[in-house]
Motif scaffolding. Structure first.
Motif, PDB file in Angstrom:
ATOM      1  N   HIS A   1       2.205  -7.143 -19.873  1.00  0.00           N
ATOM      2  CA  HIS A   1       2.824  -5.768 -19.618  1.00  0.00           C
ATOM      3  C   HIS A   1       1.341  -5.255 -18.432  1.00  0.00           C
ATOM      4  N   LEU A   2       0.240  -4.584 -19.623  1.00  0.00           N
ATOM      5  CA  LEU A   2      -0.581  -3.688 -18.783  1.00  0.00           C
ATOM      6  C   LEU A   2      -1.163  -4.175 -17.329  1.00  0.00           C
ATOM      7  N   VAL A   3      -1.426  -5.207 -16.976  1.00  0.00           N
ATOM      8  CA  VAL A   3      -1.665  -5.318 -15.701  1.00  0.00           C
ATOM      9  C   VAL A   3      -0.643  -5.748 -14.967  1.00  0.00           C
ATOM     10  N   GLN A   4       0.454  -6.391 -14.679  1.00  0.00           N
ATOM     11  CA  GLN A   4       1.574  -5.762 -14.488  1.00  0.00           C
ATOM     12  C   GLN A   4       2.419  -4.523 -13.731  1.00  0.00           C
ATOM     13  N   THR A   5       1.965  -3.476 -14.831  1.00  0.00           N
ATOM     14  CA  THR A   5       2.265  -2.141 -14.739  1.00  0.00           C
ATOM     15  C   THR A   5       0.996  -1.759 -13.646  1.00  0.00           C
ATOM     16  N   ILE A   6       0.301  -2.449 -13.539  1.00  0.00           N
ATOM     17  CA  ILE A   6      -1.321  -1.597 -12.378  1.00  0.00           C
ATOM     18  C   ILE A   6      -0.765  -1.984 -11.124  1.00  0.00           C
ATOM     19  N   HIS A   7      -0.422  -3.091 -11.573  1.00  0.00           N
ATOM     20  CA  HIS A   7       0.168  -3.891 -10.246  1.00  0.00           C
ATOM     21  C   HIS A   7       1.119  -2.925  -9.912  1.00  0.00           C
ATOM     22  N   ALA A   8       2.059  -2.335 -10.666  1.00  0.00           N
ATOM     23  CA  ALA A   8       3.174  -1.978  -9.725  1.00  0.00           C
ATOM     24  C   ALA A   8       2.993  -0.601  -9.540  1.00  0.00           C
ATOM     25  N   ASN A   9       1.989   0.276 -10.606  1.00  0.00           N
ATOM     26  CA  ASN A   9       1.586   1.722  -9.934  1.00  0.00           C
ATOM     27  C   ASN A   9       1.195   1.675  -8.922  1.00  0.00           C
ATOM     28  N   SER A  10       0.533   0.697  -8.181  1.00  0.00           N
ATOM     29  CA  SER A  10      -0.805   0.488  -6.979  1.00  0.00           C
ATOM     30  C   SER A  10      -0.055   0.124  -6.384  1.00  0.00           C
ATOM     31  N   GLN A  11       1.629  -0.097  -6.627  1.00  0.00           N
ATOM     32  CA  GLN A  11       2.031  -0.424  -4.619  1.00  0.00           C
ATOM     33  C   GLN A  11       2.076  -2.041  -4.663  1.00  0.00           C
TER      34      GLN A  11
ATOM     35  N   GLN B   1     -10.923  -9.456 -15.087  1.00  0.00           N
ATOM     36  CA  GLN B   1     -10.260  -7.843 -14.504  1.00  0.00           C
ATOM     37  C   GLN B   1      -9.996  -7.281 -13.739  1.00  0.00           C
ATOM     38  N   VAL B   2      -8.827  -6.036 -13.599  1.00  0.00           N
ATOM     39  CA  VAL B   2      -8.226  -5.602 -12.754  1.00  0.00           C
ATOM     40  C   VAL B   2      -8.864  -4.840 -11.220  1.00  0.00           C
ATOM     41  N   ASN B   3      -8.861  -4.987  -9.882  1.00  0.00           N
ATOM     42  CA  ASN B   3      -9.269  -4.537  -9.218  1.00  0.00           C
ATOM     43  C   ASN B   3      -8.842  -3.519  -8.516  1.00  0.00           C
ATOM     44  N   CYS B   4      -8.930  -1.933  -8.909  1.00  0.00           N
ATOM     45  CA  CYS B   4      -8.127  -1.109  -8.994  1.00  0.00           C
ATOM     46  C   CYS B   4      -8.457  -0.182  -8.814  1.00  0.00           C
ATOM     47  N   SER B   5      -8.749   1.305  -8.091  1.00  0.00           N
ATOM     48  CA  SER B   5      -8.806   2.638  -8.959  1.00  0.00           C
ATOM     49  C   SER B   5      -7.937   2.762  -9.695  1.00  0.00           C
TER      50      SER B   5
ATOM     51  N   ASP C   1      -4.818   4.505  -8.665  1.00  0.00           N
ATOM     52  CA  ASP C   1      -4.246   4.332  -8.653  1.00  0.00           C
ATOM     53  C   ASP C   1      -2.546   3.475  -9.374  1.00  0.00           C
ATOM     54  N   ALA C   2      -4.374   2.825 -10.522  1.00  0.00           N
ATOM     55  CA  ALA C   2      -3.243   2.296 -11.400  1.00  0.00           C
ATOM     56  C   ALA C   2      -3.158   4.018 -12.594  1.00  0.00           C
ATOM     57  N   LEU C   3      -3.093   4.877 -12.469  1.00  0.00           N
ATOM     58  CA  LEU C   3      -2.060   5.939 -12.783  1.00  0.00           C
ATOM     59  C   LEU C   3      -0.904   6.404 -12.072  1.00  0.00           C
ATOM     60  N   GLY C   4      -0.654   4.650 -10.837  1.00  0.00           N
ATOM     61  CA  GLY C   4       0.643   6.042 -10.431  1.00  0.00           C
ATOM     62  C   GLY C   4       0.007   7.334  -9.463  1.00  0.00           C
ATOM     63  N   LYS C   5      -1.269   7.763  -9.220  1.00  0.00           N
ATOM     64  CA  LYS C   5      -1.656   9.066  -8.867  1.00  0.00           C
ATOM     65  C   LYS C   5      -0.923  10.206  -9.475  1.00  0.00           C
ATOM     66  N   ASP C   6      -0.682   9.810  -9.996  1.00  0.00           N
ATOM     67  CA  ASP C   6      -0.463  10.876 -11.418  1.00  0.00           C
ATOM     68  C   ASP C   6      -1.026  11.750 -12.520  1.00  0.00           C
ATOM     69  N   ASP C   7      -1.578  12.995 -11.052  1.00  0.00           N
ATOM     70  CA  ASP C   7      -2.196  14.015 -11.782  1.00  0.00           C
ATOM     71  C   ASP C   7      -2.408  14.205 -13.115  1.00  0.00           C
ATOM     72  N   PHE C   8      -1.368  14.639 -13.329  1.00  0.00           N
ATOM     73  CA  PHE C   8      -1.710  15.152 -14.785  1.00  0.00           C
ATOM     74  C   PHE C   8      -2.039  13.850 -16.416  1.00  0.00           C
ATOM     75  N   ALA C   9      -1.596  12.587 -15.755  1.00  0.00           N
ATOM     76  CA  ALA C   9      -1.618  11.477 -17.233  1.00  0.00           C
ATOM     77  C   ALA C   9      -3.069  11.035 -16.701  1.00  0.00           C
ATOM     78  N   TYR C  10      -3.094  11.499 -14.954  1.00  0.00           N
ATOM     79  CA  TYR C  10      -5.624  10.641 -14.836  1.00  0.00           C
ATOM     80  C   TYR C  10      -6.163  11.966 -15.863  1.00  0.00           C
ATOM     81  N   LEU C  11      -5.789  12.756 -16.079  1.00  0.00           N
ATOM     82  CA  LEU C  11      -6.606  14.368 -16.644  1.00  0.00           C
ATOM     83  C   LEU C  11      -6.600  14.065 -18.303  1.00  0.00           C
ATOM     84  N   THR C  12      -5.350  13.240 -17.545  1.00  0.00           N
ATOM     85  CA  THR C  12      -5.364  13.039 -19.826  1.00  0.00           C
ATOM     86  C   THR C  12      -5.706  12.335 -19.858  1.00  0.00           C
ATOM     87  N   ALA C  13      -5.792  10.884 -19.209  1.00  0.00           N
ATOM     88  CA  ALA C  13      -6.924   9.920 -19.732  1.00  0.00           C
ATOM     89  C   ALA C  13      -8.065  10.629 -19.751  1.00  0.00           C
TER      90      ALA C  13
END
Length: 490
Positions: free
Chosen positions: A315-325, A343-347, A350-362
């Motif tokens: 589910h984690l991998v598939q969500t990364i793929h979905a969030n990164s279009q 490994q999954v190659n992705c920034s 982008d793995a967080l769907g370009k969500d600024d708040f989620a990114y700063l939380t991470a």
């Protein structure tokens, strides 16, 4: 090593130039952010088949970046980390070319590991199946000598990266030369790249064996005598990481990046809290690096349960793929060369769907987790996946290895998410609470992380359902409460 945030970067890909320009950037636009910098391979050539991790000459700074003095200049003000590429050297190196030309008469013949060194009578299928592989290919590459003889050389990663026989005098001499150059030119921290694969024994996994631990210990002792400390770079099951941490200076907490993603995707902190109660304290923390996002570090291995179940990993991998279009899908596994099984190659952005708040939380979770935090240049600037570079090179990890100019860097510095991250970094650096005792509590959607050092206190409280992240910092002199969302609005 100072307990403050460090930068991970290529000198050329961040600055569009070299080491002198990197120091200038650290001194100006990045002033006050980093106590140290991990400068990714600066050896000749920086643009080989694996972005410098396949050195033709490990003892030579690529002249396009500068020289050893330029590196030493950075080391005068920042703790410099450099990669000791323990496991292999380029097939284009002077040493290996001499082997191809002169065969067993070459003075470098014993420097390179061959199938017959470990399996004198050839490898059996059972023995091959026992070997831990980071790639879905054979661990050997046949190379034809000038005499016409074909020899199977050990190539753990690619056929252009020939494994070193680190147990021979020639192999030891090669590594000794680089270690001494590091010490002479101001390197303080050595990242032992792929050290877990360095020692091979028939009938074993050829990965992190007892002999490997002994080898890493010996390398660390050499480094200590020269005034340096070491970091073991190992992707593996989380219990292996815990075991390794007890035997080395420091390790990377590679389980943290996928666990934080899982936490934010599922809005459940249970797996993360379980890990943070047992994770090594002598570690470096990362969310992103020059490699992909590690998955094996949090998942199950054979009959050993992981921090996440196989279903959760999927589910984690598939969500990364979905969030990164779908962009990460184009850079991962069989979709790109130099493929990784783990490994999954992705920034990370982008793995967080370009969500600024989620990114700063991470990032806030990373900075509050035990260990010294490192921030990769792509993550520092919240870069998107570089699909143009991926298309050009067809190397999966290039999706997160952008080439920038200083002008482009300045534009990224104006983004609210980058400004917010800079503020977080400074808060992490300035609080002495992080040199105290760590505690973590939480279940379901609620997470609380705390550091206390006498009167100084730093707390992070997150409610994933309500979508709130709050930092509280207190000392004898002041109390400060910061709503993370406000960092995006300043």
């Amino acid at each position: 090593m100072k307990n403050q945030v460090q930068l991970i970067t290529y000198a050329d890909r961040l600055t569009g130039s070299g080491l002198a320009q990197l120091k200038q950037l650290l001194d100006t636009s990045f002033d006050g952010l980093f106590s140290g910098v991990h400068i990714l391979p600066f050896y000749y050539p920086i643009d080989g088949s694996d972005a410098g991790f396949d050195p033709i000459d490990h003892a030579q700074v690529d002249s396009r970046l500068g020289n050893w003095q330029a590196l030493s200049d950075i080391g005068q003000e920042y703790e410099v980390m450099a990669d000791l590429i323990v496991n292999h050297v380029s097939a284009q190196s002077v040493e290996f070319k001499d082997v191809l030309k002169n065969g067993s008469s070459s003075s470098y013949w014993s420097m390179f590991l061959k199938e017959t060194d470990v399996f004198p009578h050839g490898i059996t299928k059972t023995q091959a199946d026992a070997i831990f592989r980071p790639r879905p290919t054979s661990c050997f590459s046949p190379k034809e000598l000038a005499s016409g003889e074909v020899v199977n050389f050990w190539t753990t990663f690619t056929d252009n990266q020939i494994d070193i026989n680190v147990e021979t005098d020639a192999g030891k001499g090669y590594l000794d030369k680089v270690l001494n150059l590091f010490a002479k030119n101001g390197v303080k921290i050595i990242r032992l790249d792929a050290a877990g694969f360095a020692i091979k024994r028939a009938g074993t996994s050829c990965f992190m064996t007892d002999e490997t631990f002994a080898f890493i210990k010996q390398l660390a002792e050499q480094a200590h005598e020269l005034g340096m400390e070491t970091i073991a770079e190992i992707h593996s099951h989380y219990k292996t990481q815990i075991a390794v941490a007890k035997k080395v200076d420091r390790v990377y907490d590679f389980a943290l990046p996928p666990l934080i993603l899982h936490t934010l995707f599922s809005k459940n902190v249970d797996a993360l809290v379980s890990w943070l109660t047992i994770s090594p304290r002598n570690c470096l923390t990362v969310l992103d690096t020059h490699d992909g996002i590690g998955i094996v570090d949090a998942g199950p291995e054979g009959d050993k349960a992981g921090l996440l179940t196989a279903t959760e990993v999927d589910h984690l991998v598939q969500t990364i793929h979905a969030n990164s279009q779908g962009e990460s899908l184009k850079a991962t596994g069989a979709a790109a060369s130099n493929v990784d099984l783990y490994q999954v190659n992705c920034s990370y952005y982008d793995a967080l769907g370009k969500d600024d708040f989620a990114y700063l939380t991470a990032r806030a979770i990373q900075f509050f987790s035990p260990g010294v935090p490192q921030v990769y240049y792509g993550g520092l600037l919240a870069l998107n996946n570089d699909m143009a570079l991926l298309e050009k090179t067809q190397v999966g990890r290039d999706i997160n290895r952008s080439y920038l100019s200083l002008e482009q860097v300045k534009k990224h510095l104006a983004k609210p998410v980058v400004k917010g991250l800079f503020s977080l970094i400074k808060l992490r650096n300035e609080s002495n609470a992080f040199n105290g005792e760590f505690s973590v509590q939480g279940s379901n959607s609620i997470l609380s992380m705390k550091w206390q050092n006498q009167q100084e206190l730093a707390c992070l409280d997150i409610d994933l359902i309500q979508g709130t992240t709050v930092l509280s910092l207190s000392s004898a002199k002041q109390n400060k409460v910061i709503n993370l969302a406000d960092l995006l609005n300043n």
